[in-house]
Scaffold this motif. Structure first.
Motif, short mmCIF file in Angstrom:
data_model
loop_
_atom_site.label_atom_id
_atom_site.label_comp_id
_atom_site.label_asym_id
_atom_site.label_seq_id
_atom_site.Cartn_x
_atom_site.Cartn_y
_atom_site.Cartn_z
N GLY A 1 8.36 5.05 -12.57
CA GLY A 1 9.63 3.55 -12.83
C GLY A 1 9.21 2.64 -11.78
O GLY A 1 8.23 2.64 -10.17
N ARG A 2 9.68 1.63 -11.94
CA ARG A 2 8.74 0.25 -11.03
C ARG A 2 9.94 -0.05 -10.08
O ARG A 2 9.44 -0.67 -9.04
N LYS A 3 11.63 0.38 -10.32
CA LYS A 3 12.16 0.35 -8.66
C LYS A 3 11.43 0.40 -7.49
O LYS A 3 11.49 0.40 -6.75
N PRO A 4 11.06 2.31 -7.33
CA PRO A 4 10.77 2.94 -5.85
C PRO A 4 9.22 2.56 -6.01
O PRO A 4 9.11 2.04 -4.81
N VAL A 5 8.35 1.92 -6.80
CA VAL A 5 7.33 0.91 -6.09
C VAL A 5 7.40 -0.32 -5.98
O VAL A 5 6.77 -0.47 -4.11
N LEU A 6 8.37 -1.02 -6.73
CA LEU A 6 8.72 -2.30 -6.26
C LEU A 6 9.01 -1.96 -4.12
O LEU A 6 8.04 -2.84 -3.23
N LEU A 7 10.03 -1.75 -4.24
CA LEU A 7 10.90 -1.52 -2.56
C LEU A 7 10.23 -0.58 -2.12
O LEU A 7 10.40 -1.50 -0.38
N LEU A 8 9.18 -0.15 -1.64
CA LEU A 8 7.97 0.61 -0.96
C LEU A 8 7.27 -0.04 -0.43
O LEU A 8 7.02 -0.09 0.16
N GLY A 9 6.71 -1.38 -1.36
CA GLY A 9 6.21 -2.62 -1.17
C GLY A 9 6.12 -3.37 -0.49
O GLY A 9 6.02 -3.82 0.74
N CYS A 10 7.80 -3.18 -0.89
CA CYS A 10 8.54 -4.60 0.28
C CYS A 10 8.81 -3.82 1.63
O CYS A 10 8.43 -4.37 3.10
N ILE A 11 9.18 -2.80 1.59
CA ILE A 11 9.19 -2.15 3.07
C ILE A 11 8.00 -1.92 3.52
O ILE A 11 7.82 -2.52 5.20
N GLY A 12 6.55 -1.77 3.16
CA GLY A 12 5.52 -1.95 3.85
C GLY A 12 4.74 -3.20 4.65
O GLY A 12 4.44 -2.99 5.47
N THR A 13 5.60 -4.19 3.78
CA THR A 13 5.29 -5.68 4.05
C THR A 13 5.81 -5.57 5.41
O THR A 13 5.13 -6.30 6.03
N MET A 14 6.84 -5.75 5.12
CA MET A 14 8.21 -5.85 6.53
C MET A 14 7.11 -5.18 7.48
O MET A 14 7.52 -5.63 8.78
N PHE A 15 6.96 -3.59 7.86
CA PHE A 15 6.63 -2.99 8.83
C PHE A 15 4.90 -3.62 9.40
O PHE A 15 5.43 -3.96 10.26
#
Length: 547
Positions: free
Chosen positions: A94-108
């Motif tokens: 799915g698109r949503k989990p990959v998208l949010l994981l990318g945001c989390i990684g960018t934040m850290f």
């Protein structure tokens, strides 16, 4: 941990059914908020990267632009390595989990860069953010799945570059305003505070906070767009039920979730009803039954030509973004200010030093550039795409894009009182040619994709290629600038970017568009009428590559 994350995200699939014939305003708005992660992370470091490297005292001070380019490009290098992987993974989970994981990684990643005390920690932080961020390709895929009608494409595909422009306002403004806050706001950040020890922590914390808000909004409000993860159609209360109505789902329902139980094709039936619903037509934009589509190859001439055009554009566009703050902040040479040298002005290669602007002034100039880009996206692009057409506009802006680089060195010889109007004129020219071409490339990539089953992979490949060019561009441009500065020719870096843009102007003619698709798409743009929607053959033709 990652597997559990994807499982949890799977449980958050939406239960509402969206009408594919309507423009998905709300979902595109939420997706746009999440999209802010990429431009903020990439551009917030631009105003202070050069100063950060000089503070770390790495190598000679004249080489600071080269090392600043390495710091900026480390994010893109890691992103290029993983872009296609994240695109393929989004096709499966799915698109949503990959998208949010990318945001989390960018934040850290941004927090790690803020606490960096040497170049290696900063490089590692940027690289981790790039490794976990596959958002560019995933978001392009989500836009393509949300928008199924050709007449909606220019409007929809202009939204994400529009959001990128917002990010290029927020990112540099935050980076330029809050970098080294002890120098800018000594009363709020006195000697001995945390932000004196880590002078670039504050802008990264602010950007990380904005990313956290976008993650929350995406988690709770963003819907999954993967075709195999769509909600089932809810039956009305007065639906007639008989002994033939299935009591439980068959295994086939997992493959075709969005079905009407009253449809004669439900269950084992595979026949094609001639009176299929409009929503089925809109969803099946590639003109084939999803169950019968073969696994198409993404390595064909048409896709490769569009991705090459995207790569060339990404390279010279990134060099512009990297050179701009360095050129603005670099010291004036010879104490002549912006007066015209009678002999040197006769040579296009005489361009000593930079403009000598302050860090805060550069941050605000780059924020104004974002405002100009917003205007181009919101006003100019829709009008130009409608009147000129997607393909012709793509050729037009690509051919004339070298002008934006050739005029930049002339700012050295502009009188002081006219400097800022001249800067904004150059930025307007650049944004007209640079901002308009990106959504056009996104539309061409979607049209060149032979099957919806590989749309995520194609966009992942495009994202990896673009990230690879963003990785190479800053250090090369920084090296050319440092080399040119030694011989009083900082214009060398700008001319190098113009040369690549000229190559793109030649290569763009190898990008072809399906004529029937172009006619149908432009007819929808011009009329905007229901007649364009009812024309099934024209609406379903999305440039299937027969080669």
């Amino acid at each position: 941990m990652v597997i559990n994350f994807f499982r949890v995200m799977t449980l958050t699939r939406q239960t509402r059914h969206r009408n594919p014939d309507e423009f998905p305003t709300i979902q595109l708005f939420i997706l746009a908020i999440v999209r802010l992660a990429e431009p903020i992370a990439l551009t917030s470091i631009f105003p202070y990267a050069w100063a950060f490297i000089k503070r770390l005292k790495i190598g000679d001070e004249e080489d600071a632009s080269f090392y600043a380019g390495l710091l900026i490009s480390s994010f893109s290098l890691a992103e290029a390595l993983m872009g296609m992987y994240w695109g393929g993974l989004s096709d499966r989970v799915g698109r949503k989990p990959v998208l949010l994981l990318g945001c989390i990684g960018t934040m850290f990643s941004m927090i790690m860069v803020g606490f960096a005390s040497n170049i290696w920690i900063a490089l590692l932080g940027r690289a981790i953010g790039g490794l976990l961020n596959g958002n560019i390709g995933v978001i392009q895929t989500m836009v393509g799945e949300l928008v199924t009608k050709p007449e909606h494409e220019p409007r929809a595909y202009s939204i994400m570059p529009f959001v990128w422009s917002i990010g290029t306002i927020i990112g540099p403004a935050i980076g330029g305003t809050f970098a080294d806050p002890h120098e800018s706001f000594p009363h709020l950040f006195p000697e001995g505070s945390l932000f004196v020890t880590f002078p670039y922590l504050l802008p990264n914390l602010i950007c990380a906070g904005l990313l956290f808000v976008s993650i929350l909004l995406g988690y709770f409000l963003l819907e999954e767009t993967h075709p195999d993860m769509q909600p089932r159609v809810s039956l009305p209360d007065d639906t007639f039920l008989s002994e033939n109505t299935p009591l439980i789902e068959t295994s086939d329902a997992m493959k075709r979730p969005a079905v009407d139980l009253r449809d004669e094709n439900y269950g084992t039936m595979r026949g094609r009803n001639n009176k299929s619903s409009d929503s089925d037509k809109a969803k099946n934009i590639w003109g084939k039954d999803p169950e019968k589509r073969p696994q198409a190859s993404i390595f064909n001439k048409r896709i490769m030509a569009v991705i090459l055009a995207l790569s060339i554009f990404t390279y010279h566009s990134m060099t512009y973004d990297h050179l701009l703050p360095i050129f603005f902040e670099d010291d004036k040479t010879g104490g002549q200010g912006h007066s015209i040298n009678a002999i040197g002005s006769l040579s296009p290669f005489y361009s000593p030093g930079g403009l000598g602007l302050s860090l805060q002034a550069v941050g605000m100039i780059m924020a104004v550039q974002g405002v100009i880009a917003l205007f181009m996206q919101a006003v100019v692009f829709p009008l130009m795409a409608e009147r000129v057409g997607v393909y012709r506009l793509f050729i037009l802006v690509t051919v004339f894009s070298p002008i934006a680089y050739l005029i930049m060195p002339s700012l050295l010889f502009v009188p002081e009182r006219l400097l800022y109007p001249a800067i904004y004129f150059c930025l307007t020219i650049r944004n007209f040619f640079g901002i308009l071409v990106y959504p056009l490339l996104l539309i061409l990539i979607k049209e060149a994709t032979p099957s919806s089953s590989v749309l995520g992979k194609v966009n992942g490949l495009a994202a990896s290629a673009g990230a690879a060019c963003r990785m190479v561009a800053p250090p090369v441009a920084g090296y050319l600038y440092a080399m040119g500065k030694r011989v009083d020719c900082t214009a060398l870096a700008w001319y190098g970017s113009a040369f690549v843009a000229i190559l793109g102007a030649v290569q763009c003619f190898s990008v072809h568009r399906d004529r029937s698709r172009e006619r149908s798409g432009e007819a929808g743009l011009e009329s905007g009428s229901v007649a364009a929607e009812d024309d099934e053959p024209a609406a379903l033709l999305l440039a299937v590559d027969e080669d």
